[in-house]
Design a protein around this motif. Structure first.
Motif, PDB file in Angstrom:
ATOM      1  N   GLU A 530       0.808  -1.213   0.000  1.00 53.05           N
ATOM      2  CA  GLU A 530       0.000   0.000   0.000  1.00 53.05           C
ATOM      3  C   GLU A 530       0.849   1.274   0.000  1.00 53.05           C
ATOM      4  OE1 GLU A 530      -2.801  -0.216   3.153  1.00 53.05           O
ATOM      5  OE2 GLU A 530      -3.490  -2.245   2.605  1.00 53.05           O
ATOM      6  N   ILE A 531       2.170   1.119  -0.003  1.00 48.76           N
ATOM      7  CA  ILE A 531       3.061   2.290  -0.006  1.00 48.76           C
ATOM      8  C   ILE A 531       3.340   2.681  -1.451  1.00 48.76           C
ATOM      9  CG2 ILE A 531       5.310   3.182   0.669  1.00 48.76           C
ATOM     10  CD1 ILE A 531       5.332   1.166   2.951  1.00 48.76           C
ATOM     11  N   ALA A 532       2.890   3.867  -1.840  1.00 46.91           N
ATOM     12  CA  ALA A 532       3.052   4.327  -3.226  1.00 46.91           C
ATOM     13  C   ALA A 532       4.530   4.518  -3.554  1.00 46.91           C
ATOM     14  CB  ALA A 532       2.298   5.648  -3.426  1.00 46.91           C
ATOM     15  N   GLY A 533       4.917   4.060  -4.734  1.00 47.76           N
ATOM     16  CA  GLY A 533       6.279   4.244  -5.221  1.00 47.76           C
ATOM     17  C   GLY A 533       7.257   3.182  -4.778  1.00 47.76           C
ATOM     18  N   LEU A 534       6.828   2.227  -3.955  1.00 48.96           N
ATOM     19  CA  LEU A 534       7.711   1.157  -3.494  1.00 48.96           C
ATOM     20  C   LEU A 534       7.575  -0.031  -4.449  1.00 48.96           C
ATOM     21  CD1 LEU A 534       9.710   0.562  -1.173  1.00 48.96           C
ATOM     22  CD2 LEU A 534       7.849  -0.634  -0.005  1.00 48.96           C
ATOM     23  N   GLY A 535       8.611  -0.267  -5.243  1.00 50.39           N
ATOM     24  CA  GLY A 535       8.547  -1.315  -6.250  1.00 50.39           C
ATOM     25  C   GLY A 535       8.736  -2.712  -5.696  1.00 50.39           C
ATOM     26  N   GLU A 536       8.557  -3.711  -6.578  1.00 49.68           N
ATOM     27  CA  GLU A 536       8.648  -5.107  -6.168  1.00 49.68           C
ATOM     28  C   GLU A 536      10.050  -5.460  -5.688  1.00 49.68           C
ATOM     29  OE1 GLU A 536       6.200  -7.259  -5.861  1.00 49.68           O
ATOM     30  OE2 GLU A 536       4.766  -5.731  -6.489  1.00 49.68           O
ATOM     31  N   LYS A 537      11.084  -4.953  -6.359  1.00 47.46           N
ATOM     32  CA  LYS A 537      12.455  -5.286  -5.964  1.00 47.46           C
ATOM     33  C   LYS A 537      12.765  -4.787  -4.556  1.00 47.46           C
ATOM     34  CE  LYS A 537      14.572  -5.563 -10.551  1.00 47.46           C
ATOM     35  NZ  LYS A 537      15.638  -5.021 -11.462  1.00 47.46           N
ATOM     36  N   ARG A 538      12.338  -3.558  -4.248  1.00 44.48           N
ATOM     37  CA  ARG A 538      12.613  -3.011  -2.922  1.00 44.48           C
ATOM     38  C   ARG A 538      11.805  -3.731  -1.843  1.00 44.48           C
ATOM     39  NH1 ARG A 538      13.017   3.469  -4.465  1.00 44.48           N
ATOM     40  NH2 ARG A 538      15.309   3.516  -4.629  1.00 44.48           N
ATOM     41  N   LYS A 539      10.557  -4.070  -2.147  1.00 44.03           N
ATOM     42  CA  LYS A 539       9.753  -4.816  -1.178  1.00 44.03           C
ATOM     43  C   LYS A 539      10.401  -6.158  -0.864  1.00 44.03           C
ATOM     44  CE  LYS A 539       5.825  -4.265  -3.442  1.00 44.03           C
ATOM     45  NZ  LYS A 539       4.392  -4.403  -3.807  1.00 44.03           N
ATOM     46  N   LEU A 540      10.854  -6.839  -1.937  1.00 46.67           N
ATOM     47  CA  LEU A 540      11.482  -8.148  -1.760  1.00 46.67           C
ATOM     48  C   LEU A 540      12.787  -8.021  -0.974  1.00 46.67           C
ATOM     49  CD1 LEU A 540      11.284 -11.143  -2.453  1.00 46.67           C
ATOM     50  CD2 LEU A 540      12.535 -10.680  -4.561  1.00 46.67           C
ATOM     51  N   ASN A 556      15.076   1.558  12.424  1.00 40.55           N
ATOM     52  CA  ASN A 556      15.215   2.999  12.230  1.00 40.55           C
ATOM     53  C   ASN A 556      15.542   3.305  10.766  1.00 40.55           C
ATOM     54  OD1 ASN A 556      18.086   2.740  11.834  1.00 40.55           O
ATOM     55  ND2 ASN A 556      18.305   2.602  14.070  1.00 40.55           N
ATOM     56  N   VAL A 557      15.597   4.584  10.434  1.00 40.47           N
ATOM     57  CA  VAL A 557      15.785   4.994   9.046  1.00 40.47           C
ATOM     58  C   VAL A 557      17.110   4.496   8.483  1.00 40.47           C
ATOM     59  CG1 VAL A 557      16.050   6.970   7.496  1.00 40.47           C
ATOM     60  CG2 VAL A 557      14.304   7.015   9.280  1.00 40.47           C
ATOM     61  N   ASP A 558      18.177   4.600   9.283  1.00 42.77           N
ATOM     62  CA  ASP A 558      19.494   4.186   8.789  1.00 42.77           C
ATOM     63  C   ASP A 558      19.529   2.689   8.484  1.00 42.77           C
ATOM     64  OD1 ASP A 558      20.497   6.742   8.936  1.00 42.77           O
ATOM     65  OD2 ASP A 558      21.189   6.509  11.006  1.00 42.77           O
ATOM     66  N   GLU A 559      18.900   1.880   9.339  1.00 43.11           N
ATOM     67  CA  GLU A 559      18.886   0.427   9.115  1.00 43.11           C
ATOM     68  C   GLU A 559      18.139   0.084   7.834  1.00 43.11           C
ATOM     69  OE1 GLU A 559      19.029  -1.346  13.664  1.00 43.11           O
ATOM     70  OE2 GLU A 559      17.108  -0.730  12.800  1.00 43.11           O
ATOM     71  N   ILE A 560      17.044   0.772   7.586  1.00 41.54           N
ATOM     72  CA  ILE A 560      16.269   0.520   6.373  1.00 41.54           C
ATOM     73  C   ILE A 560      17.033   1.010   5.148  1.00 41.54           C
ATOM     74  CG2 ILE A 560      14.121   1.046   5.146  1.00 41.54           C
ATOM     75  CD1 ILE A 560      12.755   1.304   7.878  1.00 41.54           C
ATOM     76  N   ALA A 561      17.708   2.163   5.283  1.00 41.94           N
ATOM     77  CA  ALA A 561      18.428   2.744   4.145  1.00 41.94           C
ATOM     78  C   ALA A 561      19.620   1.890   3.729  1.00 41.94           C
ATOM     79  CB  ALA A 561      18.884   4.150   4.480  1.00 41.94           C
ATOM     80  N   THR A 565      19.279  -1.459  -2.695  1.00 43.80           N
ATOM     81  CA  THR A 565      18.319  -0.714  -3.547  1.00 43.80           C
ATOM     82  C   THR A 565      17.619   0.415  -2.790  1.00 43.80           C
ATOM     83  OG1 THR A 565      16.298  -2.013  -3.179  1.00 43.80           O
ATOM     84  CG2 THR A 565      17.844  -2.827  -4.850  1.00 43.80           C
ATOM     85  N   MET A 566      17.805   0.542  -1.466  1.00 45.41           N
ATOM     86  CA  MET A 566      17.128   1.577  -0.690  1.00 45.41           C
ATOM     87  C   MET A 566      18.026   2.803  -0.514  1.00 45.41           C
ATOM     88  SD  MET A 566      14.088   0.459   0.038  1.00 45.41           S
ATOM     89  CE  MET A 566      13.573   1.518   1.383  1.00 45.41           C
ATOM     90  N   ASN A 567      17.405   3.943  -0.131  1.00 51.30           N
ATOM     91  CA  ASN A 567      18.116   5.162   0.248  1.00 51.30           C
ATOM     92  C   ASN A 567      17.347   5.828   1.389  1.00 51.30           C
ATOM     93  OD1 ASN A 567      16.045   6.915  -0.915  1.00 51.30           O
ATOM     94  ND2 ASN A 567      16.866   6.274  -2.902  1.00 51.30           N
ATOM     95  N   LYS A 568      17.908   6.884   1.958  1.00 47.36           N
ATOM     96  CA  LYS A 568      17.300   7.486   3.144  1.00 47.36           C
ATOM     97  C   LYS A 568      15.921   8.082   2.875  1.00 47.36           C
ATOM     98  CE  LYS A 568      20.836   8.521   6.548  1.00 47.36           C
ATOM     99  NZ  LYS A 568      21.349   9.547   7.473  1.00 47.36           N
ATOM    100  N   LYS A 569      15.772   8.682   1.699  1.00 50.01           N
ATOM    101  CA  LYS A 569      14.492   9.313   1.373  1.00 50.01           C
ATOM    102  C   LYS A 569      13.382   8.270   1.313  1.00 50.01           C
ATOM    103  CE  LYS A 569      12.291  12.291  -2.078  1.00 50.01           C
ATOM    104  NZ  LYS A 569      12.465  12.999  -3.382  1.00 50.01           N
ATOM    105  N   VAL A 570      13.622   7.178   0.591  1.00 47.73           N
ATOM    106  CA  VAL A 570      12.613   6.112   0.473  1.00 47.73           C
ATOM    107  C   VAL A 570      12.416   5.421   1.815  1.00 47.73           C
ATOM    108  CG1 VAL A 570      12.006   3.961  -0.700  1.00 47.73           C
ATOM    109  CG2 VAL A 570      13.181   5.790  -1.959  1.00 47.73           C
TER     110      VAL A 570
END
Length: 600
Positions: A530-540, A556-561, A565-570
């Protein structure tokens, strides 16, 4: 056109029963003007296919023929089964009767001439030869172990075989075998020898029916009486019969003087070759006149860029082919009539048992499927003349009913089904269930003003006695009629019962398959979707790294970033969305397989 239309109304009392019934149903007459007669024929075929008019000559057997296609546009062509002929520069061979035969032939060609059998995507991603190359059945064009020119020679050999130039193929393979033997490449010589023997073995099984091996021919014959007419088409390629196809036209008496072959046979040919390969010659048992032949040649040329030669079989060899086609037409006509007679007898038993006013040519069965009141769906399965008609199958997702309520769900489904007046009405509706489901079905039809449609409830056989006993007995399949307390029973070995059970089982299969599909889709859904702009590769990537949606929300944000394929903004967008959902209690984890099956 004026003369044709007037002929229906002049002295119509002496016309065929079909024409009399047609005239009685006419409300108004409309027409479309075309520039040429060729355009009129092309339009007629397309309109018949689109609207399926009841009284026109139309082909009910719409199963497409299997062809062998060679994709000449590729650098390294391959052979595969194809069911729709296109004007794309490829070579098409056929039509064949059996898809299994086509696949076996393709396997033989690949093995004998070492043609690749992999898809384009698979070939383009290879870094080293596959197992097919290692066992000597491919020349590995995927990794450039064979030149295009050398590969083209192998393809041409396979094409020559399909074209019937078997002597040429055997001669060339034998020459290669001897050359390999002289060079002491005995393993290669042995494989070529095996290929030659395999081709000779195939040729021995094929019956030669024509001396002209350069022509592709179709032989069209027919046989019928007042019950209908069967048209038989023999496909002869390079002098050998490769298949046949029968088309039964009900209510068309070919022997009647009121039925002109120039009208119905021409319409048949127009439709038959609208999607099939046009051969060099079409042999006919009836002379349709030079004017019609000229017109049909122009139609085929406009449609396929290939004008066929129409021949009324006259010489000795042509008559021999026609006798074969006529014999097949008569035999297949009798088989079809016997089958229809048997089906009619079975349907008459159903009519008698359920006290129906009309023969139940069209049966519709409805079934409900859910799991603990969730993802409730329904199926509609249709049998016509005792055979499944899958094109009329329908599936429904229940909209207005909450929880597990099969009665209300059945009412919704029937209301939705019978609001569609464009569908043919069934002569019998079968409800999978007992008196409760049947009562709800009758109520729904009454509210829709469709009480004339008969319904019957079908209850499954039940186990009787105790399960700890040595054997378990089962009750019979029971059928409930509106206003009758006792069920209707059929003989255990009744063919009518077998059709009704097959109808019910098919409805159950179709419903539960749809239910499982929806349930699987739901189990694989998460808040990430349900998160707009989050593609299949990033979800996987997120799920592989954290394991669950809850774990992502707790990071936290840093762990996710730091995830690939991820970055801080996403990462901030993902975390904000999950924390907002968590605050409202809407975070959903990736579900595991749910135990249990859908209810019936």
């Amino acid at each position: 056109m004026r003369a044709r239309v007037r002929s229906y109304f002049l002295d119509s009392k002496h016309a065929s029963p079909k024409t009399q019934y047609l005239v009685a149903q006419i409300q108004h007459i409309d027409y479309i003007i075309t520039k040429t007669e060729v355009e009129a024929f092309l339009l007629e075929a397309s309109l018949i296919k689109k609207h399926k008019p009841r009284y026109n000559i139309r082909l009910k057997d719409d199963k497409s023929y299997p062809y062998i296609r060679c994709s000449m546009a590729d650098d390294f062509p391959r052979f595969y089964l194809f069911r729709k002929v296109k004007d794309d520069g490829a070579y098409y061979f056929g039509p064949y009767t059996s898809g299994l035969f086509v696949r076996e032939t393709i396997r033989f060609l690949n093995r004998t001439f070492r043609i690749r059998d992999c898809s384009d995507g698979f070939m383009n991603t290879r870094k080293r030869p596959c197992l097919t190359y290692q066992i000597g059945r491919c020349t590995a064009p995927c990794v450039d172990l064979v030149k295009k020119e050398e590969y083209a020679v192998d393809v041409e050999g396979a094409l020559d075989f399909l074209r019937g130039r078997n002597k040429k193929v055997i001669t060339e393979l034998t020459a290669k075998m001897k050359e390999a033997s002289k060079a002491e490449r005995f393993e290669a010589a042995g494989k070529l020898r095996d290929s030659v023997e395999a081709i000779k073995g195939i040729l021995e099984k094929q019956v030669v029916v024509s001396r002209d091996e350069e022509l592709d021919q179709d032989v069209v014959a027919y046989y019928g009486d007042e019950r209908g007419t069967l048209i038989e088409t023999l496909h002869i390629r390079a002098g050998r019969v490769i298949g046949n196809r029968s088309q039964f036209l009900p209510k068309l008496d070919a022997r009647s003087p009121d039925e002109d072959p120039k009208e119905w046979l021409t319409s048949f040919l127009n439709q038959y070759y609208s999607e099939n390969v046009v051969p060099d010659q079409i042999l006919l048992s009836t002379d349709l006149s030079s004017e019609i032949y000229k017109l049909m040649r122009e139609v085929f040329k406009s449609r396929h860029q290939k004008p066929a030669q129409f021949i009324h079989a006259l010489d000795r060899e042509q008559k021999k082919l026609m006798e074969m086609a006529c014999s097949n037409a008569k035999s297949h006509f009798q088989d079809h009539v016997n089958k229809q007679t048997n089906i009619t007898r079975i349907l008459e038993e159903i009519q008698h048992k359920f006290h129906l006013k009309a023969l139940p040519l069209r049966l519709e069965c409805f079934d409900i499927s859910n799991f603990q009141g969730t993802e409730t769906v329904a199926s509609q399965v249709v049998f016509e003349e005792g055979q499944a008609k899958r094109s009329d199958y329908r599936r429904y997702k229940i909209r207005t009913v909450e929880g597990s309520n099969d009665f209300a769900s059945m009412k919704e489904v029937l209301e939705r089904r019978f609001r569609h007046t464009e569908y043919d009405d069934p002569q019998l509706v079968v409800i999978d269930g007992g008196k409760g489901q049947l009562g709800m079905a009758v109520k729904a039809l009454k509210e829709l003003g469709r009480e004339e449609i008969p319904c019957v409830g079908m209850a499954k056989a039940r186990a009787e006695g105790e399960f700890h006993e040595a054997s378990v007995n089962y009750s019979e399949e029971r059928f409930f009629l509106p206003g009758r307390s006792n069920p209707v029973l059929f003989h255990t070995h009744s063919e009518a019962l077998k059709i009704l059970v097959a109808l019910r089982d098919e409805a159950h299969r179709f419903a539960i398959t749809y239910h499982r599909k929806l349930r699987e889709n739901k189990m694989l859904h998460s808040q990430l979707d349900e998160i707009a702009g989050l593609g299949e590769k990033r979800k996987l990537a997120l799920l592989r790294h954290f394991g669950t949606v809850e774990a992502i929300a707790a990071a936290n944000v840093d762990e996710i970033a730091n995830v690939s394929t991820m970055n801080k903004k996403v990462a901030q967008v993902v975390l904000d969305a999950l924390q907002a959902a968590e605050a409202t209690g809407k975070v959903t984890a990736i579900a595991t397989a749910t135990e249990g099956e859908a209810s019936e």
